[in-house]
Design a protein around this motif. Structure first.
Motif, short mmCIF file in Angstrom:
data_model
loop_
_atom_site.label_atom_id
_atom_site.label_comp_id
_atom_site.label_asym_id
_atom_site.label_seq_id
_atom_site.Cartn_x
_atom_site.Cartn_y
_atom_site.Cartn_z
N ILE A 1 97.00 96.81 54.42
CA ILE A 1 96.01 97.15 53.39
C ILE A 1 95.69 98.62 53.54
CG2 ILE A 1 93.74 96.67 52.43
CD1 ILE A 1 95.64 94.30 52.30
N LEU B 1 82.27 107.38 59.23
CA LEU B 1 83.46 106.59 59.55
C LEU B 1 83.95 105.87 58.31
CD1 LEU B 1 82.25 105.33 62.90
CD2 LEU B 1 84.67 105.69 62.54
N TYR C 1 90.61 104.16 61.62
CA TYR C 1 89.44 104.73 60.97
C TYR C 1 89.46 106.24 61.16
CZ TYR C 1 87.25 100.10 60.80
OH TYR C 1 86.96 98.78 60.55
N GLU D 1 85.00 90.24 65.61
CA GLU D 1 84.57 91.51 66.17
C GLU D 1 85.74 92.45 66.34
OE1 GLU D 1 82.47 91.24 69.85
OE2 GLU D 1 82.58 93.39 70.22
N GLN D 2 85.56 93.69 65.93
CA GLN D 2 86.56 94.71 66.11
C GLN D 2 86.26 95.49 67.38
OE1 GLN D 2 87.33 97.10 62.62
NE2 GLN D 2 87.30 95.32 61.28
N TYR E 1 84.25 87.58 59.54
CA TYR E 1 84.37 88.68 60.48
C TYR E 1 84.73 88.23 61.87
CZ TYR E 1 83.10 92.53 63.47
OH TYR E 1 83.12 93.52 64.42
N GLN F 1 86.81 109.51 61.35
CA GLN F 1 85.41 109.96 61.45
C GLN F 1 85.38 111.46 61.21
OE1 GLN F 1 83.35 109.69 65.31
NE2 GLN F 1 81.55 108.97 64.21
N GLU G 1 100.44 91.70 56.29
CA GLU G 1 100.27 92.70 55.25
C GLU G 1 99.55 93.95 55.73
OE1 GLU G 1 96.65 90.15 53.27
OE2 GLU G 1 97.76 91.49 51.99
N PHE H 1 87.08 98.87 69.50
CA PHE H 1 87.53 100.22 69.17
C PHE H 1 88.12 100.93 70.38
CE2 PHE H 1 86.05 101.22 64.87
CZ PHE H 1 85.30 100.09 64.60
N SER I 1 94.20 98.64 57.39
CA SER I 1 94.15 97.46 58.23
C SER I 1 95.52 96.82 58.13
CB SER I 1 93.05 96.49 57.81
OG SER I 1 93.31 95.97 56.53
N ILE J 1 87.33 103.38 56.82
CA ILE J 1 88.57 102.67 57.09
C ILE J 1 89.73 103.37 56.40
CG2 ILE J 1 88.17 101.11 55.13
CD1 ILE J 1 89.78 99.93 58.36
N PHE K 1 89.97 106.78 65.01
CA PHE K 1 89.74 105.61 65.87
C PHE K 1 90.67 104.48 65.47
CE2 PHE K 1 86.15 106.73 68.42
CZ PHE K 1 85.43 107.65 67.67
N TYR L 1 93.54 98.35 63.04
CA TYR L 1 92.92 99.21 62.04
C TYR L 1 92.99 100.67 62.49
CZ TYR L 1 90.52 94.69 61.38
OH TYR L 1 90.22 93.36 61.22
N GLY M 1 89.25 83.83 55.17
CA GLY M 1 88.32 83.91 54.05
C GLY M 1 87.39 85.10 54.17
N GLY M 2 87.86 86.16 54.85
CA GLY M 2 87.03 87.35 54.96
C GLY M 2 86.01 87.27 56.07
#
Lengths: 116, 116
Positions: A55, A43, A35, A104-105, A102, A37, A53, A107, A48, A45, A90, A33, A99-100
């Motif tokens: 986005i 912040l 981002y 953990e991202q 989460y 700021q 793909e 950074f 991604s 997005i 970032f 990703y 299915g969306g």
């Protein structure tokens, strides 16, 4: 070892220039990703990307383009830099969710871009 | 639309006193909620996350948050502030539906100052 790294840490450049910010992750993640700021710490997005793909946040100007040479890298290229592009950028990475759901991202430390 | 509101842009406490950082969310779907911390000139670090398991979530560094669906809140607390807690704190929501792509939606941040 740094999990998500970005280079450079600081970037000062003139309006109209083209610049790139590099991002690398060594976590084996397949989604990355970018981002932005702004000066008020907000912040948002920008992109991604996984190997399937890209986005794009529709508010991102097409002067911004992510480029991924491989799964561990997602570089951000910016054409014709403008004063309003000054911000901290970032990079982040995560495992792909299903299915969306989460995952953990993680950074990177950020790149402070200043356009003069 | 999904959104998150951090009710205070700046909170100042004395060392050793409790910390309360407030966050309210809006989501059409059962959300996942997070708190991230950003120390000066550093990247973002995940403090804790709620993903529909226990409503009281414990995180790192003594922080915890409680998910209250009836109040659409996810306030961050700590019993006793430490000087090292001074940082920017972000409440984050991710809507749990297939099209969300795992994108984080950030609040505008709360700056926590800790006085000796």
């Amino acid at each position: 070892d740094t999990a998500v790294s970005q280079t450079p840490k600081y970037l000062v450049t003139q309006m109209g220039n083209d610049k790139s910010i590099k991002c690398e992750q060594n976590l084996g993640h397949d989604t990355m990703y970018w981002y932005k700021q702004d000066s008020k710490k907000f912040l948002k997005i920008m992109f991604s990307y996984n190997n399937k793909e890209l986005i794009i946040n529709e508010t991102v100007p097409n002067r911004f383009s992510p480029k991924s040479p491989d799964k561990a890298h997602l570089n951000l290229h910016i054409n014709s830099l403008e004063l309003g592009d000054s911000a901290v950028y970032f990079c982040a990475s995560s495992r792909s969710g299903t299915g969306g759901l989460y995952n953990e991202q993680f950074f990177g430390p950020g790149t402070r871009l200043t356009v003069l | 639309a999904q959104s998150v509101t951090q009710l205070d842009s700046h909170v100042s406490v004395s060392e050793g006193t409790p910390v309360l950082l407030r966050c309210n969310y809006s989501s059409s779907y059962s959300p996942s909620l997070f708190w991230y911390v950003q120390h000066p000139n550093k990247g973002l670090q995940l403090l804790l996350k709620y993903t529909s398991a226990a409503t009281l979530v414990k995180g790192i560094n003594g922080f915890e948050a409680e998910f209250k669906k009836s109040e659409t809140s996810f306030h961050l607390t700590k019993p006793s502030a430490h000087m090292s807690d001074a940082a920017e704190y972000f409440c984050v929501v991710i809507p749990n539906y297939g099209g969300s792509q795992g994108n984080l939606i950030f609040g505008k941040g709360t700056k926590l100052s800790v006085k000796p």
